[in-house]
Every structure is written in C-alpha cells, then in structure tokens.
Design an enzyme around this catalytic site. Structure first.
Site, PDB file in Angstrom:
ATOM      1  N   HIS A 167       0.814  -1.217   0.000  1.00 58.62           N
ATOM      2  CA  HIS A 167       0.000   0.000   0.000  1.00 58.62           C
ATOM      3  C   HIS A 167       0.847   1.267   0.000  1.00 58.62           C
ATOM      4  CE1 HIS A 167       0.451  -0.123   4.509  1.00 58.62           C
ATOM      5  NE2 HIS A 167       0.428   1.186   4.350  1.00 58.62           N
ATOM      6  N   ASP A 197       0.042  -7.517   1.427  1.00 59.23           N
ATOM      7  CA  ASP A 197       0.567  -6.165   1.658  1.00 59.23           C
ATOM      8  C   ASP A 197       2.088  -6.146   1.676  1.00 59.23           C
ATOM      9  OD1 ASP A 197       0.351  -3.450   1.935  1.00 59.23           O
ATOM     10  OD2 ASP A 197       0.085  -3.475   4.108  1.00 59.23           O
ATOM     11  N   SER A 272       4.855   2.706   7.775  1.00 59.28           N
ATOM     12  CA  SER A 272       4.470   1.508   7.027  1.00 59.28           C
ATOM     13  C   SER A 272       5.578   1.050   6.089  1.00 59.28           C
ATOM     14  CB  SER A 272       3.202   1.776   6.227  1.00 59.28           C
ATOM     15  OG  SER A 272       2.081   1.805   7.066  1.00 59.28           O
TER      16      SER A 272
END
Length: 465
Positions: A167, A197, A272
């Site tokens: 993402h 992911d 992230s």
C-alpha cells in the site's frame, strides 16, 4: 482504522494545547535548600590535615569506582565484543555528529541495547516518498489530482532490492528512496502482492547493507521490539520501542484479514513498510497498520501491527526472482460466507462456514470433490466460520500443500483432501476495485456480495451471471 500514508497528524502535550514554560533561572533552588558558605580551614592544625588527606584518598577511590560503574552501565550489561564507533552523520537524523555508540555485529546470539540495534540497522532502513495521481469527482466533473505519499522500507540485498508494504507504492507513479547518509535514488517496482501487503522495489546501487532476518515464531508477549522508520513522512529515521502486545492477532485492514504482531511501540503514517526488530537486531516483522479507533468508535492508542516476517519471507524471495508470488495458494471456486438467509433459502441446518456457489473445472476444488452447494466448515484443524477465516487460514499454506477439508453436504459431514493450486499468473495483478472473496483477487470467487435471490437464479436458470 487503517491509516492512509498521506495523512499528517499534529500532537500537543497538554489537552488545552498550551505548553508549560520552565521556571526562571533566578528562581532555581537546589532540592536541599540554599547552598551554605564554606568556612576556611586553619592550616596549622595537624588533625585537620590528616582528615583532609583521608578524604582525598576516599574521593580518589570513589572516582575510580564510579568510572567502573559508568563503563558497566554504558555497555548495558552486554558481554559482546564491540566493533568500531559509529558517528551520526550530519543531517542523517541522528542526535548530533558527536553522539557515538559501540557498533555490534548482528549475529542472532548477542543481545543488543536499543542504541546498538539502531546503530547496527539504521543504514539498512530507507525512507520512501511517492507521487501519483488520483481521480476525483465523477462524470463530466471528473479530474485527475496529484498525490504524494510516504513510507519506509529496508534493504534486502547489497545490490539494491528493498522490501516495503504494497500500500506504500501500489498507486505510485514515481518512487524516491533516501538512505540515512542522505543518498537518494529513484526506485522501480519489482512486484508485490496486495493480499499480503508486501512489495519489493529496486534501486541502482551497490555495496548496500542488508538487514538480518529473524524468526517471528519465537516472539512472545512481553518481548521488546523496536521500529525504525519515517513517521509522518518528515521525522526520518526515527526509532521507537515497545513490547509485543499479542502474537497471531487476526485483524481486518480495509476488508482484508491479516495475521499480525501487535505492539505498543509508537507507529504512525510513514512507518508503514519499515522493519520491526527484536532485541538481537534481527527483522521479525514489517510494520503495516495502526488502529486509532475501535469498531465502536472509541479512540485507541498504542495499537500498532506488523506482518510476521516468517509469513512473507518466502513470498518476498519469490517476488525478487519472478516479480510475483508464484506459490500463492488457489482454491478455484466462487464462494461466499454462509448466513442465516442462505440457510433459510436452501433449508440448511448450519449458518456458519463458506458456501460454494461455483467450482472451476479441473481446479483444486474440483479435483478434491467439492460441489456447488457445499459448505466448508474446517481446513485441517482450523474452524471456518466465514470468508475472513478462510482467507486467514489460506495464507498459512503454499501452492502444492495438501489439507483436509471438512464439508457440510445435504445434512452430512464429509472429509476430503485438497491440494492447493497456484494462482494463475494472469490473475496476480490486483484490480483497482477488488471484490472481496473474488478468485480474481482473493482467490475464492466473485460471488461474495451475491444475495440469496441472485444465487437462486444462478442455480436455476441465470447461468450467464
């Protein structure tokens, strides 16, 4: 909730937004009260001379002892041999160029202090900045708007392969990677997988420093973990720490279930894709998500999550080699979560499981003996109550693995062996608007949103669905 990497947050230390100024220097008093003036000592008193000599000896001894204590504290109880001293480069995110810490080798055997974990790994962590475009409005008023995002990543090989979250880079037009020493490179996407992911990008560089992989299955609740990343896209190469709050935590991220490591280490947008380290300086997870609000709307703090590295290490290697996950398991069905409505429609006496509405010819399910109308209730020893359960369980297997399915069929319970297929290469690239439960994205079929009446038509005439 799942945080968009493009969001920025602002913090205050007081509820009213104000800050408390320190007291004026003139008002300072030591904790023990005012300092009393020392009176001069007469030099012609032999007793005082002897006392002074004794005091000097005591002070000298205390200074040596204090030096020994300082050395022990500085090592943090670590008995490992130290290597060269690492200095924080100017502008590299360190506290100052004068700050130093002993640089230990990550060998999987030596416990490191938090500072040593940082020193050993900060050169292997990167900040990632992306640009792209997003469509806003609809119809005649539709327009393209520029976007920007930020995330983190970590070096896999000396020649420039870097791991991050899907993402972080999935919608990017350009990707810029920056290292701790200030070096910056344009990156290309090697491949990724939205269901897990994970993604791999590549920069044209040499002699980079890879991280050392650890074993996430060895983590216990209460173990200390550390995160290095790029929070808010501005506070580059920040390290935060906390404990493992839970292992094998099943959470839902934008409709996709994940098996996660839960931690109270501070995690924010921009973290992230960054690495989570254990106390040996090894990567045990990939930071992926943060909850700031519960499903009931209550605010939450200290709820960060990372993908266990053991769950995706082989997939990352697969992406590096082939550009996609070649051993991703594939069932070959169209399916949906069992419900009370379906039970009423077909007069079933169960309301939980995964209802099979279509079976691909010559696929894994077909070879195992699954039929339309079957309900999967278990995979090996894992209970299956809905599509989310099946998705989580599926991620524990690879193509070629054989499992035992427990299936409800016309009031009876059957067991059958199934060997997972691999996802076809033409279905590896996720669609822009995936349908949860679809074989074209989640490897189960696109009937997830079909209501009982559509399903009735499908079985009894509407074959063109």
């Amino acid at each position: 909730m799942y945080n968009d990497e493009r969001n920025l947050y602002h913090y205050t230390y007081r509820r009213d937004g104000s800050e408390t100024a320190p007291p004026p220097a003139d008002d300072y008093q030591p904790a023990g009260g005012p300092v009393q003036e020392m009176k001069p000592v007469k030099k012609n008193r032999i007793g005082l001379k002897i006392t002074a000599l004794a005091l000097c000896c005591a002070l000298l001894g205390g200074g040596v002892g204090g030096g020994v204590v300082w050395a022990a504290v500085g090592r943090g109880g670590d008995t490992a041999q130290s290597g060269p001293v690492l200095n924080s480069p100017a502008g590299g995110g360190g506290s100052s160029a004068a700050s130093t810490v002993k640089l230990n080798r990550v060998d999987g055997q030596t416990l490191l202090t938090d500072a040593e974990v940082y020193a050993a790994n900060v050169d292997s962590v990167v900040s990632i900045n992306t640009t792209g475009t997003a469509t806003s409005g609809s119809g005649f008023w539709q327009s393209q708007q520029p976007t920007a995002g930020a995330g983190s990543g970590f070096v896999l090989t000396p020649d420039g392969f870097i791991a991050t979250n899907y993402h972080v880079i999935g919608d990017a037009d350009t990707i810029k990677v920056t290292f701790y020493n200030g070096d910056s490179y344009d990156a290309e996407v090697v491949g990724g997988d939205e269901d897990y992911d994970i993604a791999v990008i590549k920069v044209e560089a040499e002699n980079l420093k890879p991280v050392t992989m650890g074993d996430s299955t060895l983590l216990n609740v209460g173990d200390r973990v550390l995160v290095i990343g790029n929070p808010l896209g501005e506070l580059t190469f920040s390290q935060t720490g906390g404990m493992v709050s839970s292992v094998n935590r099943a959470i839902d991220v934008e409709g996709v279930p994940f098996n996660m490591i839960q931690t109270d280490a501070s995690i924010n947008p921009g973290n992230s894709g960054g690495p989570m380290f254990n106390q040996y300086g090894q990567v045990v997870g990939i930071v992926s998500a943060k909850y700031t609000q519960s499903s009931s709307g209550a605010s939450a703090e200290g709820l960060g999550f990372a993908i266990p590295i053991n769950d995706v290490a082989a997939m990352i290697q697969d992406i590096m080699t082939n550009g996609f996950v070649t051993n991703k398991p594939y069932l070959g069905v169209t399916a949906m979560s069992m419900s009370q409505d379906l039970a009423n429609q077909f007069r079933y006496d169960i309301t939980e499981g995964v209802f099979i509405s279509a079976v691909d010819e010559d696929g894994a399910a077909d070879r195992a003996g699954l039929q339309m109308g079957d309900v999967i209730t278990k995979v090996d020893d894992h209970e299956i109550k809905d599509m989310a359960d099946l998705t989580i369980v599926k991620k524990q297997y690879s193509a070629g693995d054989t499992v035992t399915l427990t299936v409800y069929r016309q009031g009876e319970t059957l067991e059958m062996e199934l060997t997972w297929d691999a996802v076809p290469e033409d279905q590896q690239t996720p669609q822009q608007e995936p349908q949860r439960g679809g074989d074209d994205n989640s490897q189960y079929g696109n009937g997830y949103n079909m209501n009982p009446y559509d399903l009735f038509d499908y079985f009894f005439g509407n074959r063109g669905w």
